[in-house]
Design a protein around this motif. Structure first.
Motif, PDB file in Angstrom:
ATOM      1  N   LEU A 193     -10.204  30.335   0.415  1.00 54.55           N
ATOM      2  CA  LEU A 193      -9.856  29.035  -0.139  1.00 54.55           C
ATOM      3  C   LEU A 193      -8.606  29.168  -0.998  1.00 54.55           C
ATOM      4  CD1 LEU A 193     -13.375  27.720  -1.202  1.00 54.55           C
ATOM      5  CD2 LEU A 193     -12.023  27.024   0.766  1.00 54.55           C
ATOM      6  N   LYS A 194      -7.633  28.292  -0.760  1.00 56.15           N
ATOM      7  CA  LYS A 194      -6.415  28.310  -1.539  1.00 56.15           C
ATOM      8  C   LYS A 194      -6.606  27.470  -2.800  1.00 56.15           C
ATOM      9  CE  LYS A 194      -3.411  28.838   2.473  1.00 56.15           C
ATOM     10  NZ  LYS A 194      -2.256  28.287   3.204  1.00 56.15           N
ATOM     11  N   PRO A 195      -6.159  27.957  -3.940  1.00 54.76           N
ATOM     12  CA  PRO A 195      -6.308  27.170  -5.168  1.00 54.76           C
ATOM     13  C   PRO A 195      -5.497  25.890  -5.116  1.00 54.76           C
ATOM     14  CG  PRO A 195      -4.862  29.056  -5.531  1.00 54.76           C
ATOM     15  CD  PRO A 195      -5.457  29.220  -4.162  1.00 54.76           C
ATOM     16  N   ILE A 196      -6.040  24.843  -5.724  1.00 48.69           N
ATOM     17  CA  ILE A 196      -5.345  23.561  -5.773  1.00 48.69           C
ATOM     18  C   ILE A 196      -4.173  23.672  -6.742  1.00 48.69           C
ATOM     19  CG2 ILE A 196      -5.581  21.130  -6.351  1.00 48.69           C
ATOM     20  CD1 ILE A 196      -8.516  21.334  -5.647  1.00 48.69           C
ATOM     21  N   SER A 197      -3.002  23.343  -6.266  1.00 49.81           N
ATOM     22  CA  SER A 197      -1.805  23.445  -7.097  1.00 49.81           C
ATOM     23  C   SER A 197      -1.390  22.058  -7.560  1.00 49.81           C
ATOM     24  CB  SER A 197      -0.658  24.091  -6.311  1.00 49.81           C
ATOM     25  OG  SER A 197      -0.381  23.349  -5.157  1.00 49.81           O
ATOM     26  N   THR A 198      -0.975  21.956  -8.788  1.00 56.32           N
ATOM     27  CA  THR A 198      -0.515  20.703  -9.367  1.00 56.32           C
ATOM     28  C   THR A 198       0.967  20.822  -9.675  1.00 56.32           C
ATOM     29  OG1 THR A 198      -1.131  21.455 -11.573  1.00 56.32           O
ATOM     30  CG2 THR A 198      -2.780  20.207 -10.348  1.00 56.32           C
ATOM     31  N   GLY A 199       1.725  19.833  -9.210  1.00 59.99           N
ATOM     32  CA  GLY A 199       3.157  19.832  -9.493  1.00 59.99           C
ATOM     33  C   GLY A 199       3.848  20.993  -8.815  1.00 59.99           C
ATOM     34  N   ASP A 200       4.946  21.431  -9.404  1.00 60.18           N
ATOM     35  CA  ASP A 200       5.714  22.556  -8.891  1.00 60.18           C
ATOM     36  C   ASP A 200       5.230  23.832  -9.550  1.00 60.18           C
ATOM     37  OD1 ASP A 200       7.231  21.043  -7.194  1.00 60.18           O
ATOM     38  OD2 ASP A 200       8.751  20.610  -8.710  1.00 60.18           O
ATOM     39  N   SER A 201       4.045  24.299  -9.162  1.00 56.60           N
ATOM     40  CA  SER A 201       3.516  25.555  -9.694  1.00 56.60           C
ATOM     41  C   SER A 201       4.287  26.720  -9.094  1.00 56.60           C
ATOM     42  CB  SER A 201       2.029  25.685  -9.384  1.00 56.60           C
ATOM     43  OG  SER A 201       1.834  25.749  -7.990  1.00 56.60           O
ATOM     44  N   ALA A 202       4.000  27.914  -9.623  1.00 62.94           N
ATOM     45  CA  ALA A 202       4.726  29.091  -9.159  1.00 62.94           C
ATOM     46  C   ALA A 202       4.460  29.360  -7.682  1.00 62.94           C
ATOM     47  CB  ALA A 202       4.333  30.299  -9.999  1.00 62.94           C
ATOM     48  N   SER A 203       3.191  29.184  -7.252  1.00 61.65           N
ATOM     49  CA  SER A 203       2.861  29.472  -5.849  1.00 61.65           C
ATOM     50  C   SER A 203       3.518  28.471  -4.906  1.00 61.65           C
ATOM     51  CB  SER A 203       1.341  29.452  -5.654  1.00 61.65           C
ATOM     52  OG  SER A 203       0.808  28.200  -6.015  1.00 61.65           O
ATOM     53  N   SER A 204       3.505  27.172  -5.274  1.00 61.71           N
ATOM     54  CA  SER A 204       4.110  26.174  -4.395  1.00 61.71           C
ATOM     55  C   SER A 204       5.624  26.334  -4.356  1.00 61.71           C
ATOM     56  CB  SER A 204       3.744  24.760  -4.866  1.00 61.71           C
ATOM     57  OG  SER A 204       4.239  24.528  -6.172  1.00 61.71           O
ATOM     58  N   CYS A 205       6.213  26.700  -5.475  1.00 62.01           N
ATOM     59  CA  CYS A 205       7.662  26.926  -5.515  1.00 62.01           C
ATOM     60  C   CYS A 205       8.047  28.111  -4.633  1.00 62.01           C
ATOM     61  CB  CYS A 205       8.106  27.166  -6.956  1.00 62.01           C
ATOM     62  SG  CYS A 205       9.884  27.458  -7.145  1.00 62.01           S
ATOM     63  N   LEU A 206       7.243  29.171  -4.691  1.00 61.55           N
ATOM     64  CA  LEU A 206       7.514  30.353  -3.877  1.00 61.55           C
ATOM     65  C   LEU A 206       7.357  30.029  -2.393  1.00 61.55           C
ATOM     66  CD1 LEU A 206       8.175  33.358  -3.889  1.00 61.55           C
ATOM     67  CD2 LEU A 206       5.725  33.833  -4.108  1.00 61.55           C
ATOM     68  N   SER A 207       6.338  29.234  -2.068  1.00 61.65           N
ATOM     69  CA  SER A 207       6.132  28.844  -0.672  1.00 61.65           C
ATOM     70  C   SER A 207       7.294  27.999  -0.153  1.00 61.65           C
ATOM     71  CB  SER A 207       4.813  28.079  -0.547  1.00 61.65           C
ATOM     72  OG  SER A 207       4.613  27.625   0.762  1.00 61.65           O
ATOM     73  N   ARG A 208       7.748  27.058  -0.950  1.00 64.03           N
ATOM     74  CA  ARG A 208       8.885  26.220  -0.548  1.00 64.03           C
ATOM     75  C   ARG A 208      10.144  27.054  -0.381  1.00 64.03           C
ATOM     76  NH1 ARG A 208       9.212  21.648  -4.897  1.00 64.03           N
ATOM     77  NH2 ARG A 208      11.103  21.174  -3.715  1.00 64.03           N
ATOM     78  N   ALA A 209      10.354  27.985  -1.297  1.00 66.79           N
ATOM     79  CA  ALA A 209      11.538  28.838  -1.210  1.00 66.79           C
ATOM     80  C   ALA A 209      11.508  29.690   0.060  1.00 66.79           C
ATOM     81  CB  ALA A 209      11.628  29.731  -2.447  1.00 66.79           C
ATOM     82  N   THR A 210      10.325  30.183   0.413  1.00 61.80           N
ATOM     83  CA  THR A 210      10.192  30.991   1.622  1.00 61.80           C
ATOM     84  C   THR A 210      10.522  30.176   2.868  1.00 61.80           C
ATOM     85  OG1 THR A 210       8.456  32.296   0.532  1.00 61.80           O
ATOM     86  CG2 THR A 210       8.639  32.471   2.929  1.00 61.80           C
ATOM     87  N   HIS A 211      10.025  28.935   2.918  1.00 58.76           N
ATOM     88  CA  HIS A 211      10.300  28.074   4.073  1.00 58.76           C
ATOM     89  C   HIS A 211      11.787  27.708   4.148  1.00 58.76           C
ATOM     90  CE1 HIS A 211       5.892  27.452   4.179  1.00 58.76           C
ATOM     91  NE2 HIS A 211       6.109  27.257   5.468  1.00 58.76           N
ATOM     92  N   ILE A 212      12.409  27.479   3.003  1.00 61.17           N
ATOM     93  CA  ILE A 212      13.837  27.146   2.994  1.00 61.17           C
ATOM     94  C   ILE A 212      14.665  28.281   3.580  1.00 61.17           C
ATOM     95  CG2 ILE A 212      15.827  26.793   1.471  1.00 61.17           C
ATOM     96  CD1 ILE A 212      14.030  25.118  -0.328  1.00 61.17           C
ATOM     97  N   LEU A 213      14.358  29.499   3.156  1.00 58.05           N
ATOM     98  CA  LEU A 213      15.128  30.640   3.643  1.00 58.05           C
ATOM     99  C   LEU A 213      14.846  30.905   5.122  1.00 58.05           C
ATOM    100  CD1 LEU A 213      17.205  32.597   2.710  1.00 58.05           C
ATOM    101  CD2 LEU A 213      15.411  34.150   1.933  1.00 58.05           C
ATOM    102  N   LYS A 214      13.594  30.747   5.548  1.00 60.42           N
ATOM    103  CA  LYS A 214      13.265  30.919   6.964  1.00 60.42           C
ATOM    104  C   LYS A 214      14.008  29.911   7.831  1.00 60.42           C
ATOM    105  CE  LYS A 214       8.646  32.987   6.999  1.00 60.42           C
ATOM    106  NZ  LYS A 214       7.219  32.746   7.353  1.00 60.42           N
ATOM    107  N   ASP A 215      14.023  28.657   7.381  1.00 62.26           N
ATOM    108  CA  ASP A 215      14.704  27.613   8.150  1.00 62.26           C
ATOM    109  C   ASP A 215      16.195  27.894   8.256  1.00 62.26           C
ATOM    110  OD1 ASP A 215      12.314  26.326   8.491  1.00 62.26           O
ATOM    111  OD2 ASP A 215      12.614  24.888   6.864  1.00 62.26           O
ATOM    112  N   PHE A 216      16.799  28.383   7.166  1.00 66.59           N
ATOM    113  CA  PHE A 216      18.221  28.706   7.185  1.00 66.59           C
ATOM    114  C   PHE A 216      18.523  29.829   8.178  1.00 66.59           C
ATOM    115  CE2 PHE A 216      21.457  31.686   5.553  1.00 66.59           C
ATOM    116  CZ  PHE A 216      22.585  30.896   5.734  1.00 66.59           C
ATOM    117  N   LEU A 217      17.701  30.877   8.154  1.00 59.85           N
ATOM    118  CA  LEU A 217      17.918  32.000   9.064  1.00 59.85           C
ATOM    119  C   LEU A 217      17.767  31.580  10.516  1.00 59.85           C
ATOM    120  CD1 LEU A 217      15.986  34.823   7.145  1.00 59.85           C
ATOM    121  CD2 LEU A 217      18.445  34.382   7.138  1.00 59.85           C
ATOM    122  N   LYS A 218      16.851  30.647  10.776  1.00 58.48           N
ATOM    123  CA  LYS A 218      16.609  30.193  12.144  1.00 58.48           C
ATOM    124  C   LYS A 218      17.701  29.250  12.623  1.00 58.48           C
ATOM    125  CE  LYS A 218      13.089  27.983  15.028  1.00 58.48           C
ATOM    126  NZ  LYS A 218      11.735  27.384  15.052  1.00 58.48           N
TER     127      LYS A 218
END
Length: 366
Positions: A193-218
């Motif tokens: 189970l993934k913890p519920i994140s509120t706002g721009d938490s550290a985990s959600s920010c890291l996930s968004r950053a990972t997707h941004i970089l993946k999309d750029f490389l692709k």
């Protein structure tokens, strides 16, 4: 037998959370071996666990190795190559007449002047449905339904079953190729189970950053890059930093970048390395990261290793093991290639029909 054992109450997740796992409401395409070895829930009988995934219905494709027929049902023994399981297949009441006749009634009057006769066509359809449900030993059967334990033996209560016509084995080959992917991407990953994140938490920010970089490389088809060349894409995700102009961003490049931005970039690059998406060929102060699937030299080296080593008597039958390939790649190309990166390379070569997987961990050239 492990299949008859119940799980420890402390190991399985609470029943109220089972619906959060997508596998709970899906027909799991598990190997028969794993269906027989799944542990039954101690909370709810009829629910089984594979890697903490709650499962109660499965989808199996295999060869009929034995058959028992009763008035109301067929009992088929289905072998998928990993084990044999009983499949209880209930007869349709509308088909019982077909068992006695064996073929449509020849005296059925046709339409005027040989026209379309709905009654005759309906009987032909029922006959075809009956023939697809009555299998003989050696024929291919696909069955879907819930798993039950009867008399200490695991069996499938078929909700849907039919004979599969596969003269060139296209269905079986597609099934064998898809099953390992489902295991790697879903079944072998424990239910968490993934913890519920509120706002721009550290985990959600890291996930968004990972997707941004993946999309750029692709999108840009990047083959290699340095960290400071991509850090500006993550700037909007660092709230403590004001948005910079293009001139200011040039001054931030390299060592002068802010600490939060550099830390975020470092974590994103580590995630991509753990996934095998990128790797650093040579460790140095000015690190250059290579995109795994676009590193032509790595693809060629891996293919050459498999081609040469598969000629040896040791690997001629089963092919080269993935750990042997990994060791050779690290010796001939780069010691920093991870197993995850190599798996992406092998997947790419297999998709291009350069190599073939003999088992889950052995590869050979075509």
């Amino acid at each position: 037998m492990q299949a008859a054992c119940a799980m420890d109450p402390g190991e399985e997740p609470p029943s109220m959370l089972w619906g959060l796992d997508p596998l709970f409401s899906a027909f799991a395409r598990l190997y028969v071996r794993d269906i027989l070895q799944m542990r039954e829930s101690c909370q709810v009988p009829g629910i089984y666990f594979y890697n903490l995934h709650p499962i109660f219905k499965v989808d199996v494709l295999g060869t009929v190795v034995y058959k028992r027929e009763r008035e109301d049902f067929f009992c088929y023994g289905v072998d998928d190559g990993t084990g044999v399981i009983n499949c209880l297949c209930w007869k349709n009441e509308q088909w019982r007449d077909q068992e006695n006749t064996g073929k449509p009634n020849a005296k059925t009057s046709g339409g005027a002047y040989g026209g379309f006769n709905p009654v005759s066509e309906l009987k032909k359809l029922k006959q075809a449905q009956y023939q697809s449900s009555c299998l003989e030993i050696g024929e291919l059967l696909r069955v879907r339904g819930p798993v039950k334990t009867s008399r200490q033996q695991r069996e499938i209560m078929a909700s849907t079953y039919y004979k599969v016509t596969d003269p060139v084995m296209a269905v079986q080959i597609a099934w064998m190729l898809e099953a390992p992917k489902l295991y790697r991407q879903c079944y072998d990953k424990p239910f968490q189970l993934k913890p519920i994140s509120t706002g721009d938490s550290a985990s959600s920010c890291l996930s968004r950053a990972t997707h941004i970089l993946k999309d750029f490389l692709k999108e840009k088809a990047v083959t290699r890059f340095r960290p400071h060349e991509v850090q500006d894409f993550l700037l909007p995700l660092v709230p403590s930093l004001p948005q910079k102009t293009s001139v200011d961003q040039e001054h931030m490049a390299g060592p002068s970048a802010s600490k939060p931005l550099r830390q975020l970039l470092k974590e994103v690059l580590q995630i991509l390395q753990d996934e095998g998406t990128i790797f650093c060929k040579v460790k140095s102060q000015q690190e250059v990261y290579h995109v795994t699937e676009r590193d032509k030299e790595l693809l060629i080296t891996t293919k050459d290793i498999i081609r040469e080593d598969s000629k040896r008597e040791k690997y001629a039958e089963k092919g080269c093991h993935v750990l042997h390939i990994l060791s050779s790649v690290r010796q001939k190309y780069s010691p920093n290639v991870s197993k995850a990166a190599l798996e992406l390379v092998l997947k790419s070569l297999e998709c291009n029909s350069d190599i073939i997987s003999c088992t889950d961990s052995h590869y050979n050239v075509l």
